[in-house]
Design a protein around this motif. Structure first.
Motif, PDB file in Angstrom:
ATOM      1  N   ILE A   1      -9.874  68.421  34.474  1.00 43.20           N
ATOM      2  CA  ILE A   1      -9.526  68.614  33.067  1.00 43.20           C
ATOM      3  C   ILE A   1     -10.053  67.434  32.266  1.00 43.20           C
ATOM      4  O   ILE A   1      -9.755  66.287  32.584  1.00 43.20           O
ATOM      5  N   GLN A   2     -10.842  67.721  31.239  1.00 43.15           N
ATOM      6  CA  GLN A   2     -11.337  66.690  30.343  1.00 43.15           C
ATOM      7  C   GLN A   2     -10.437  66.649  29.122  1.00 43.15           C
ATOM      8  O   GLN A   2     -10.288  67.651  28.418  1.00 43.15           O
ATOM      9  N   ALA A   3      -9.791  65.520  28.877  1.00 41.07           N
ATOM     10  CA  ALA A   3      -8.959  65.346  27.688  1.00 41.07           C
ATOM     11  C   ALA A   3      -9.633  64.332  26.774  1.00 41.07           C
ATOM     12  O   ALA A   3     -10.073  63.277  27.230  1.00 41.07           O
ATOM     13  N   ASP A   4      -9.716  64.649  25.494  1.00 42.91           N
ATOM     14  CA  ASP A   4     -10.444  63.771  24.584  1.00 42.91           C
ATOM     15  C   ASP A   4      -9.939  63.989  23.164  1.00 42.91           C
ATOM     16  O   ASP A   4      -9.154  64.905  22.896  1.00 42.91           O
ATOM     17  N   ASP A   5     -10.418  63.153  22.247  1.00 43.64           N
ATOM     18  CA  ASP A   5     -10.134  63.273  20.825  1.00 43.64           C
ATOM     19  C   ASP A   5     -11.454  63.290  20.075  1.00 43.64           C
ATOM     20  O   ASP A   5     -12.456  62.773  20.558  1.00 43.64           O
ATOM     21  N   PHE A   6     -11.455  63.883  18.889  1.00 47.79           N
ATOM     22  CA  PHE A   6     -12.628  63.765  18.025  1.00 47.79           C
ATOM     23  C   PHE A   6     -12.162  63.628  16.585  1.00 47.79           C
ATOM     24  O   PHE A   6     -11.014  63.947  16.253  1.00 47.79           O
ATOM     25  N   ASP A   7     -13.046  63.135  15.754  1.00 53.37           N
ATOM     26  CA  ASP A   7     -12.731  62.900  14.353  1.00 53.37           C
ATOM     27  C   ASP A   7     -13.115  64.121  13.529  1.00 53.37           C
ATOM     28  O   ASP A   7     -14.279  64.482  13.445  1.00 53.37           O
ATOM     29  N   SER A   8     -12.111  64.757  12.924  1.00 54.56           N
ATOM     30  CA  SER A   8     -12.353  65.912  12.069  1.00 54.56           C
ATOM     31  C   SER A   8     -12.137  65.493  10.621  1.00 54.56           C
ATOM     32  O   SER A   8     -11.027  65.598  10.087  1.00 54.56           O
ATOM     33  N   ALA A   9     -13.192  64.969  10.009  1.00 49.06           N
ATOM     34  CA  ALA A   9     -13.137  64.505   8.616  1.00 49.06           C
ATOM     35  C   ALA A   9     -11.977  63.544   8.392  1.00 49.06           C
ATOM     36  O   ALA A   9     -11.216  63.652   7.424  1.00 49.06           O
ATOM     37  N   GLY A  10     -11.833  62.585   9.322  1.00 46.75           N
ATOM     38  CA  GLY A  10     -10.828  61.554   9.172  1.00 46.75           C
ATOM     39  C   GLY A  10      -9.510  61.817   9.873  1.00 46.75           C
ATOM     40  O   GLY A  10      -8.627  60.957   9.865  1.00 46.75           O
ATOM     41  N   VAL A  11      -9.364  62.979  10.482  1.00 46.02           N
ATOM     42  CA  VAL A  11      -8.137  63.332  11.204  1.00 46.02           C
ATOM     43  C   VAL A  11      -8.455  63.450  12.692  1.00 46.02           C
ATOM     44  O   VAL A  11      -9.367  64.182  13.080  1.00 46.02           O
ATOM     45  N   LYS A  12      -7.699  62.723  13.514  1.00 46.35           N
ATOM     46  CA  LYS A  12      -7.910  62.792  14.960  1.00 46.35           C
ATOM     47  C   LYS A  12      -7.350  64.097  15.503  1.00 46.35           C
ATOM     48  O   LYS A  12      -6.183  64.423  15.304  1.00 46.35           O
ATOM     49  N   ILE A  13      -8.212  64.831  16.216  1.00 43.91           N
ATOM     50  CA  ILE A  13      -7.794  66.077  16.848  1.00 43.91           C
ATOM     51  C   ILE A  13      -7.939  65.920  18.358  1.00 43.91           C
ATOM     52  O   ILE A  13      -9.007  65.578  18.862  1.00 43.91           O
ATOM     53  N   HIS A  14      -6.850  66.179  19.058  1.00 44.17           N
ATOM     54  CA  HIS A  14      -6.836  66.078  20.523  1.00 44.17           C
ATOM     55  C   HIS A  14      -7.165  67.442  21.127  1.00 44.17           C
ATOM     56  O   HIS A  14      -6.726  68.477  20.621  1.00 44.17           O
TER      57      HIS A  14
ATOM     58  N   THR B   1      -8.486  69.530  25.125  1.00 41.29           N
ATOM     59  CA  THR B   1      -8.827  69.473  26.542  1.00 41.29           C
ATOM     60  C   THR B   1      -9.871  70.541  26.838  1.00 41.29           C
ATOM     61  O   THR B   1      -9.962  71.557  26.133  1.00 41.29           O
ATOM     62  N   VAL B   2     -10.656  70.291  27.875  1.00 46.20           N
ATOM     63  CA  VAL B   2     -11.652  71.254  28.351  1.00 46.20           C
ATOM     64  C   VAL B   2     -11.477  71.407  29.846  1.00 46.20           C
ATOM     65  O   VAL B   2     -11.401  70.420  30.571  1.00 46.20           O
ATOM     66  N   GLN B   3     -11.415  72.655  30.292  1.00 48.90           N
ATOM     67  CA  GLN B   3     -11.277  72.918  31.716  1.00 48.90           C
ATOM     68  C   GLN B   3     -12.079  74.162  32.088  1.00 48.90           C
ATOM     69  O   GLN B   3     -12.078  75.151  31.361  1.00 48.90           O
ATOM     70  N   GLY B   4     -12.759  74.116  33.221  1.00 53.06           N
ATOM     71  CA  GLY B   4     -13.528  75.257  33.690  1.00 53.06           C
ATOM     72  C   GLY B   4     -14.927  75.302  33.114  1.00 53.06           C
ATOM     73  O   GLY B   4     -15.322  74.471  32.285  1.00 53.06           O
ATOM     74  N   THR B   5     -15.695  76.292  33.557  1.00 49.64           N
ATOM     75  CA  THR B   5     -17.065  76.484  33.086  1.00 49.64           C
ATOM     76  C   THR B   5     -17.301  77.962  32.804  1.00 49.64           C
ATOM     77  O   THR B   5     -16.581  78.824  33.304  1.00 49.64           O
ATOM     78  N   GLY B   6     -18.324  78.226  32.008  1.00 43.24           N
ATOM     79  CA  GLY B   6     -18.672  79.608  31.696  1.00 43.24           C
ATOM     80  C   GLY B   6     -18.584  79.878  30.213  1.00 43.24           C
ATOM     81  O   GLY B   6     -18.743  78.977  29.380  1.00 43.24           O
ATOM     82  N   GLU B   7     -18.320  81.121  29.854  1.00 43.79           N
ATOM     83  CA  GLU B   7     -18.197  81.538  28.463  1.00 43.79           C
ATOM     84  C   GLU B   7     -17.074  80.743  27.792  1.00 43.79           C
ATOM     85  O   GLU B   7     -15.959  80.659  28.307  1.00 43.79           O
ATOM     86  N   PRO B   8     -17.343  80.107  26.630  1.00 44.27           N
ATOM     87  CA  PRO B   8     -16.301  79.284  25.991  1.00 44.27           C
ATOM     88  C   PRO B   8     -15.186  80.104  25.359  1.00 44.27           C
ATOM     89  O   PRO B   8     -15.426  81.095  24.671  1.00 44.27           O
ATOM     90  N   VAL B   9     -13.959  79.667  25.612  1.00 48.81           N
ATOM     91  CA  VAL B   9     -12.758  80.296  25.054  1.00 48.81           C
ATOM     92  C   VAL B   9     -11.916  79.196  24.412  1.00 48.81           C
ATOM     93  O   VAL B   9     -11.535  78.234  25.082  1.00 48.81           O
ATOM     94  N   ILE B  10     -11.643  79.322  23.123  1.00 51.35           N
ATOM     95  CA  ILE B  10     -10.839  78.329  22.415  1.00 51.35           C
ATOM     96  C   ILE B  10      -9.427  78.879  22.217  1.00 51.35           C
ATOM     97  O   ILE B  10      -9.247  79.970  21.671  1.00 51.35           O
ATOM     98  N   LEU B  11      -8.436  78.107  22.659  1.00 50.27           N
ATOM     99  CA  LEU B  11      -7.032  78.490  22.537  1.00 50.27           C
ATOM    100  C   LEU B  11      -6.400  77.739  21.367  1.00 50.27           C
ATOM    101  O   LEU B  11      -6.478  76.514  21.298  1.00 50.27           O
ATOM    102  N   ILE B  12      -5.764  78.486  20.462  1.00 51.16           N
ATOM    103  CA  ILE B  12      -5.150  77.902  19.265  1.00 51.16           C
ATOM    104  C   ILE B  12      -3.663  78.238  19.288  1.00 51.16           C
ATOM    105  O   ILE B  12      -3.279  79.409  19.229  1.00 51.16           O
ATOM    106  N   HIS B  13      -2.825  77.229  19.381  1.00 50.07           N
ATOM    107  CA  HIS B  13      -1.396  77.425  19.594  1.00 50.07           C
ATOM    108  C   HIS B  13      -0.634  77.777  18.326  1.00 50.07           C
ATOM    109  O   HIS B  13      -1.176  77.766  17.215  1.00 50.07           O
TER     110      HIS B  13
END
Length: 269
Positions: free
Chosen positions: A38-51, A53-65
């Motif tokens: 499991i890759q856990a990371d943060d990125f900067d979204s126009a000044g807001v830190k968004i956490h 995770t990425v797990q697995g390989t293949g077709e990308p699926v984004i989960l939004i809670h």
């Protein structure tokens, strides 16, 4: 230096201890069965830190809670991430205001900016498009993203959610929402829901495969799902018997149906 604490299970009532142990075993099983890094990371979204995770390989699926949740609460503890990661590249983010992401306090810091966060995450990961799975609030975000950035959405699954109509009384309810819910939640998050509204024309114009998974007893079925199916009867709906809005994600059928719906969406695209 943080002082560690050791729990003495002999001091806990037997019923509570058994429940705690079963829960720990369940969580451990999810991660052991996954067997994937499991890759856990943060990125900067126009000044807001968004956490995220990425797990697995293949077709990308984004989960939004959903609201008041996080990626782990909505998708990790019930095994959805571990299950889908066996066949897909699963990307799960903590929406702004939730989990390990930043929690800005400004009135205009939510709403459409939560949609923008998902697009920026795709840009950050160099994904031209992805499959979206959103639950409750996440379903609103997914449908809004599909309507405003259709070229970025390969397919969408809306869990416990359907269509928030632009100009509807429900949209006005969200616009006028006061400080409700847990005290730590900024009321601006709730009022920002009004931004997720889309027009009937936008909904009718969507070309990507869309499916709905909703609990039989979920009030969102009547408020949001049925209006969507009235103007888009081609969208498939799977109803989980006996499930409410909160309990739906805990039903084993929920995880099974997400996997099946995703397979159908990819086959149909």
């Amino acid at each position: 230096m943080r002082k560690s604490t050791v729990t003495n299970f002999h001091q806990i009532p037997s019923s509570s201890a058994n429940t705690m142990l079963k829960t720990l075993f369940c969580f451990a099983a999810v991660f052991l069965l996954a067997g994937l890094p499991i890759q856990a990371d943060d990125f900067d979204s126009a000044g807001v830190k968004i956490h995220y995770t990425v797990q697995g390989t293949g077709e990308p699926v984004i989960l939004i809670h959903g609201l008041y949740a996080s990626a782990q609460k909505n998708w990790g503890f019930n095994g959805v991430i571990a299950d889908l990661a066996q066949h897909y590249q699963v990307i799960a983010l903590d929406c702004r205001g939730h989990g390990d992401s930043d929690k800005p306090a400004g009135e205009g810091d939510y709403g459409i900016k939560m949609v923008d966060d998902v697009v920026r995450l795709m840009d950050h990961l160099h994904l031209p498009s992805a499959n979206l799975i959103g639950y409750s609030m996440g379903g609103m975000i997914a449908l809004k993203l599909a309507a405003t950035h259709p070229e970025r959405v390969h397919s969408a699954i809306l869990g416990g959610m359907g269509w928030l109509e632009d100009g509807s009384p429900l949209q006005r309810v969200w616009e006028n929402m006061g400080a409700r819910g847990p005290s730590e939640t900024n009321s601006a998050v709730l009022r920002g829901f009004a931004d997720f509204a889309v027009t009937a024309d936008q909904v009718k114009a969507l070309k990507m495969p869309i499916q709905i998974v909703v609990g039989e007893r979920d009030p969102c079925k009547r408020m949001y799902v049925e209006p969507l199916l009235q103007i888009r009867p081609d969208i498939s709906e799977h109803v989980i018997a006996g499930a409410g809005h909160i309990t739906c994600i805990l039903k084993p059928e929920f995880k099974t149906e997400l996997d099946a719906a995703l397979s159908r969406n990819l086959a149909a695209h």
